[in-house]
Scaffold this motif. Structure first.
Motif, PDB file in Angstrom:
ATOM      1  N   ILE A  88       0.867  -1.186   0.000  1.00 57.71           N
ATOM      2  CA  ILE A  88       0.000   0.000   0.000  1.00 57.71           C
ATOM      3  C   ILE A  88       0.897   1.228   0.000  1.00 57.71           C
ATOM      4  N   SER A  89       0.712   2.118  -0.961  1.00 53.05           N
ATOM      5  CA  SER A  89       1.634   3.243  -1.122  1.00 53.05           C
ATOM      6  C   SER A  89       0.865   4.522  -1.406  1.00 53.05           C
ATOM      7  N   GLY A  90       1.446   5.650  -0.981  1.00 52.47           N
ATOM      8  CA  GLY A  90       0.847   6.936  -1.338  1.00 52.47           C
ATOM      9  C   GLY A  90       0.779   7.912  -0.185  1.00 52.47           C
ATOM     10  N   SER A  91      -0.339   8.603  -0.093  1.00 53.40           N
ATOM     11  CA  SER A  91      -0.549   9.738   0.795  1.00 53.40           C
ATOM     12  C   SER A  91      -0.130   9.484   2.233  1.00 53.40           C
ATOM     13  N   ALA A  92       0.716  10.379   2.763  1.00 53.59           N
ATOM     14  CA  ALA A  92       1.133  10.280   4.162  1.00 53.59           C
ATOM     15  C   ALA A  92      -0.028  10.561   5.105  1.00 53.59           C
ATOM     16  N   THR A  93      -0.928  11.456   4.717  1.00 56.24           N
ATOM     17  CA  THR A  93      -2.085  11.759   5.557  1.00 56.24           C
ATOM     18  C   THR A  93      -2.909  10.505   5.805  1.00 56.24           C
ATOM     19  N   MET A  94      -3.063   9.677   4.792  1.00 57.98           N
ATOM     20  CA  MET A  94      -3.807   8.440   4.933  1.00 57.98           C
ATOM     21  C   MET A  94      -2.945   7.331   5.541  1.00 57.98           C
ATOM     22  N   GLY A  95      -1.689   7.279   5.136  1.00 56.79           N
ATOM     23  CA  GLY A  95      -0.837   6.158   5.512  1.00 56.79           C
ATOM     24  C   GLY A  95      -0.308   6.199   6.923  1.00 56.79           C
ATOM     25  N   ARG A  96      -0.267   7.370   7.546  1.00 54.38           N
ATOM     26  CA  ARG A  96       0.281   7.469   8.898  1.00 54.38           C
ATOM     27  C   ARG A  96      -0.775   7.327   9.982  1.00 54.38           C
ATOM     28  N   VAL A  97      -2.017   7.639   9.647  1.00 55.42           N
ATOM     29  CA  VAL A  97      -3.060   7.617  10.674  1.00 55.42           C
ATOM     30  C   VAL A  97      -4.248   6.748  10.269  1.00 55.42           C
ATOM     31  N   LEU A  98      -4.900   7.114   9.177  1.00 54.12           N
ATOM     32  CA  LEU A  98      -6.180   6.506   8.826  1.00 54.12           C
ATOM     33  C   LEU A  98      -6.068   5.011   8.530  1.00 54.12           C
ATOM     34  N   MET A  99      -5.231   4.635   7.557  1.00 54.51           N
ATOM     35  CA  MET A  99      -5.162   3.239   7.149  1.00 54.51           C
ATOM     36  C   MET A  99      -4.626   2.323   8.253  1.00 54.51           C
ATOM     37  N   PRO A 100      -3.572   2.720   9.009  1.00 55.60           N
ATOM     38  CA  PRO A 100      -3.157   1.866  10.131  1.00 55.60           C
ATOM     39  C   PRO A 100      -4.259   1.673  11.168  1.00 55.60           C
ATOM     40  N   ALA A 101      -5.016   2.736  11.449  1.00 58.08           N
ATOM     41  CA  ALA A 101      -6.111   2.608  12.419  1.00 58.08           C
ATOM     42  C   ALA A 101      -7.152   1.603  11.923  1.00 58.08           C
ATOM     43  N   LEU A 102      -7.465   1.661  10.637  1.00 62.00           N
ATOM     44  CA  LEU A 102      -8.423   0.710  10.067  1.00 62.00           C
ATOM     45  C   LEU A 102      -7.869  -0.709  10.089  1.00 62.00           C
ATOM     46  N   LEU A 103      -6.581  -0.867   9.772  1.00 57.49           N
ATOM     47  CA  LEU A 103      -5.977  -2.200   9.760  1.00 57.49           C
ATOM     48  C   LEU A 103      -5.947  -2.795  11.160  1.00 57.49           C
ATOM     49  N   GLU A 104      -5.619  -1.988  12.172  1.00 59.29           N
ATOM     50  CA  GLU A 104      -5.601  -2.480  13.548  1.00 59.29           C
ATOM     51  C   GLU A 104      -7.003  -2.892  13.997  1.00 59.29           C
ATOM     52  N   ALA A 105      -8.011  -2.117  13.622  1.00 54.90           N
ATOM     53  CA  ALA A 105      -9.388  -2.463  13.976  1.00 54.90           C
ATOM     54  C   ALA A 105      -9.823  -3.753  13.273  1.00 54.90           C
ATOM     55  N   PHE A 106      -9.416  -3.904  12.019  1.00 55.48           N
ATOM     56  CA  PHE A 106      -9.736  -5.121  11.269  1.00 55.48           C
ATOM     57  C   PHE A 106      -9.102  -6.333  11.934  1.00 55.48           C
ATOM     58  N   ALA A 107      -7.822  -6.214  12.326  1.00 58.67           N
ATOM     59  CA  ALA A 107      -7.125  -7.332  12.962  1.00 58.67           C
ATOM     60  C   ALA A 107      -7.816  -7.727  14.263  1.00 58.67           C
ATOM     61  N   ALA A 355     -15.924   0.318  10.870  1.00 60.55           N
ATOM     62  CA  ALA A 355     -14.850   1.109  10.248  1.00 60.55           C
ATOM     63  C   ALA A 355     -15.194   2.593  10.234  1.00 60.55           C
ATOM     64  N   GLN A 356     -16.471   2.922  10.077  1.00 61.98           N
ATOM     65  CA  GLN A 356     -16.858   4.334  10.058  1.00 61.98           C
ATOM     66  C   GLN A 356     -16.599   4.982  11.424  1.00 61.98           C
ATOM     67  N   ILE A 357     -16.756   4.209  12.489  1.00 61.92           N
ATOM     68  CA  ILE A 357     -16.453   4.719  13.830  1.00 61.92           C
ATOM     69  C   ILE A 357     -14.957   4.991  13.959  1.00 61.92           C
ATOM     70  N   VAL A 358     -14.141   4.078  13.426  1.00 67.96           N
ATOM     71  CA  VAL A 358     -12.683   4.255  13.451  1.00 67.96           C
ATOM     72  C   VAL A 358     -12.285   5.511  12.686  1.00 67.96           C
ATOM     73  N   ILE A 359     -12.906   5.725  11.544  1.00 69.77           N
ATOM     74  CA  ILE A 359     -12.602   6.894  10.719  1.00 69.77           C
ATOM     75  C   ILE A 359     -12.892   8.180  11.486  1.00 69.77           C
ATOM     76  N   ARG A 360     -14.041   8.236  12.159  1.00 70.64           N
ATOM     77  CA  ARG A 360     -14.391   9.426  12.935  1.00 70.64           C
ATOM     78  C   ARG A 360     -13.408   9.648  14.080  1.00 70.64           C
ATOM     79  N   ARG A 361     -13.030   8.578  14.754  1.00 71.42           N
ATOM     80  CA  ARG A 361     -12.096   8.704  15.878  1.00 71.42           C
ATOM     81  C   ARG A 361     -10.710   9.141  15.404  1.00 71.42           C
ATOM     82  N   ALA A 362     -10.375   8.824  14.167  1.00 71.96           N
ATOM     83  CA  ALA A 362      -9.077   9.218  13.622  1.00 71.96           C
ATOM     84  C   ALA A 362      -9.070  10.677  13.178  1.00 71.96           C
ATOM     85  N   GLY A 363     -10.221  11.348  13.258  1.00 79.57           N
ATOM     86  CA  GLY A 363     -10.291  12.770  12.940  1.00 79.57           C
ATOM     87  C   GLY A 363     -10.748  13.085  11.541  1.00 79.57           C
TER      88      GLY A 363
END
Length: 523
Positions: A88-107, A355-363
């Motif tokens: 997974i590659s690209g935006s730091a805004t997504m890659g540093r906060v949003l996507m890791p938070a979603l992946l941790e919630a998924f796990a 996941a929508q709850i995770v997104i809101r909590r991530a700001g």
């Protein structure tokens, strides 16, 4: 040869198509045998996703269902210890906060343990393992840089998913198509995982509180270079933006400057991340920046206004409904390539309610549909009354209120590409989102009304007709996308009110494009 290949496809459940990617350096020869031994396929193994083999053969590139074959050769994977690998590659805004938070919630939801390893400054590895055996089941490789790098990695076959804060550009889409990655501009090749916004920010001590989109474009282009022209002090304006490869900075150029046909001024102060940008603006009375809604720090956001007394603030609801004019979708771009099963499950999770709850909590702003009653849309109605001119009859405003009062607006909007009848990228994603909700029965025993609006250019009758056609077209697109829906369980209809409820001034091409939209209302 074609007949033989067709026979192979039928016997082994083969799926052939573009997007399988170039042969990796470690590719090795294998032979796949049908379990009854009657058919064999030899070639170079391109990949294995836990379910399907991808092989380059004399017949071309094919994908074979692993349940129907046996594999022999040094390149064959160990089926007992298979680990899904996802780049997974690209935006730091997504890659540093949003996507890791979603992946941790998924796990956590799926019962996996997760480990994080900072391999390099811009490379983070997340490993998912089985809690009972401790064995890894998947590795997610995050290359956290910017949108440009994300698409470059995809083209170089070094990423499976691109994180982007802007729509894919035509040259990138062309190169991807030539590389066999499919049409990345099509609806099923991208999805909006969350929403952000481009927010003009200033120091808390700056006396300016409002700016129009046209004024913002003129500031960014250097046409307005003194705060006095915006109602502030007689002092030069310092413009601050993210680095030029950032998806946010590129979205500013695409969405603010391009419609005004203005170039970016050459003396812009660039910043490597959102935090440093917001801090620099907050500490400098003479600075104006464009930041992410999710990270404006101690700076103060300017309200977006208009010469016609139109005014909207960047808030969660106005961003979610796209009423805020500079909403920035957070895209995931997916090539026409089969991802490992666990990766596909993760992508499905990103659309779930948890996941929508995770997104809101991530700001960030989530994609969960909300129902908004008419009495909670005071700003919109005030703008409608204030902005409506002689071209919008009072009777139409009366009909609008009378029709929509007993209904609630759904927080999904549809807009169109500039100068085209084609929906823009976010709206194409919204079609799929609403279709899934209909298929799930969310709106059973309800009535969905697709309501079209236009800009205020031209006679009311023509605007009304155009708005009606757009509303009907969006309704049909959603109906077509909801392939498994039982439409006997709900009603769908369309209506239109022309220019009766503008969301921006019609004095710019950008404003007119913003007003051309279709909303969804529920009864």
């Amino acid at each position: 040869m074609n007949a033989f290949r067709a026979a192979l496809c039928a016997a082994l459940f083969l799926v052939c198509g573009p997007g399988c990617g170039p042969v990796p350096a470690a590719a090795q020869d294998v032979t796949l045998y049908s379990r009854d031994g009657t058919i064999e396929i030899g070639g170079t193994l391109l990949g294995y996703d836990g379910e399907f083999y991808r092989v380059e053969t004399i017949y071309g590139e094919i994908t074979v269902d692993g349940s129907g074959v046996l594999c022999e050769g040094v390149g064959c994977p160990n089926l007992d210890t298979f680990v899904a690998e996802v780049g997974i590659s690209g935006s730091a805004t997504m890659g540093r906060v949003l996507m890791p938070a979603l992946l941790e919630a998924f796990a956590a939801r799926e019962g996996y343990d997760i480990r994080r390893e900072q391999v390099e400054e811009s490379y983070v590895l997340y490993s998912l393992s089985d809690r009972r055996s401790g064995e890894d089941v998947a590795r997610f490789h995050f290359h956290v840089t910017n949108t440009d790098e994300g698409f470059a990695d995809l083209l170089a076959d070094e990423a499976d998913i691109v994180m982007s804060l802007r729509e894919i550009r035509r040259d990138e889409a062309r190169l991807a198509s030539e590389a066999g990655l499919g049409d990345l501009e099509s609806a099923n090749r991208s999805r909006v995982v969350a929403l952000d916004a481009m927010v003009p920010i200033v120091s808390p001590t700056n006396p300016v509180h409002e700016i129009t989109v046209l004024q913002l474009a003129q500031v960014l282009a250097g046409r307005i270079d003194n705060w006095e022209k915006l109602g502030g002090p007689d002092a030069p304006i310092t413009v601050r933006l993210r680095d030029s490869a950032s998806g946010l900075a590129q979205a500013v150029e695409d969405r603010v400057l391009a419609p005004a046909r203005l170039p970016l001024r050459v003396d812009v102060e660039r910043h490597p991340d959102n935090l440093s940008l917001a801090e620099a603006v907050a500490g400098d009375l003479l600075s104006l920046g464009v930041a992410s809604y999710s990270d404006i720090g101690n700076a103060r956001a300017l309200t977006i206004g208009g010469a016609c007394d139109f005014s909207l603030r960047a808030e969660r609801r106005t961003i979610k409904t796209e009423d805020y004019p500079l909403t920035a979708p957070m895209f995931l771009y997916l090539p026409a390539r089969r991802l490992p099963k666990l990766a596909r499950e993760f992508l499905r999770f990103t659309r779930s309610d948890p996941a929508q709850i995770v997104i809101r909590r991530a700001g960030f702003v989530d994609q969960a549909p909300e129902e908004i009653p008419l009495d909670m849309q005071g700003d919109r109605l005030a703008n409608a009354v204030t902005v409506a001119g002689a071209g919008s009859p009072e009777a139409e405003l009366y009909r609008l209120v009378r029709t929509l009062r007993p209904m609630a607006r759904l927080s999904i909007s549809y807009r169109f590409e500039s100068g085209a009848t084609r929906l823009d990228a976010q709206s194409r994603s919204n079609v799929q989102q609403l279709a899934r909700e209909i298929e799930a029965g969310t709106y059973d025993n309800r009535t969905l009304v697709f309501v079209g609006f236009s800009d205020g250019q031209g006679p009311h009758e023509a605007n009304q007709a155009i708005a009606e056609r757009r509303a009907a077209a969006v309704m049909e697109a959603v109906r077509t996308a909801a392939e498994t829906a039982d439409f006997s369980r709900l009603e769908m209809s369309s209506d239109a009110f022309g220019e009766a409820m503008p969301m921006a001034c019609d004095d710019t091409s950008w404003g007119r494009q913003t007003n051309r939209r279709v909303e969804v209302w529920l009864r």
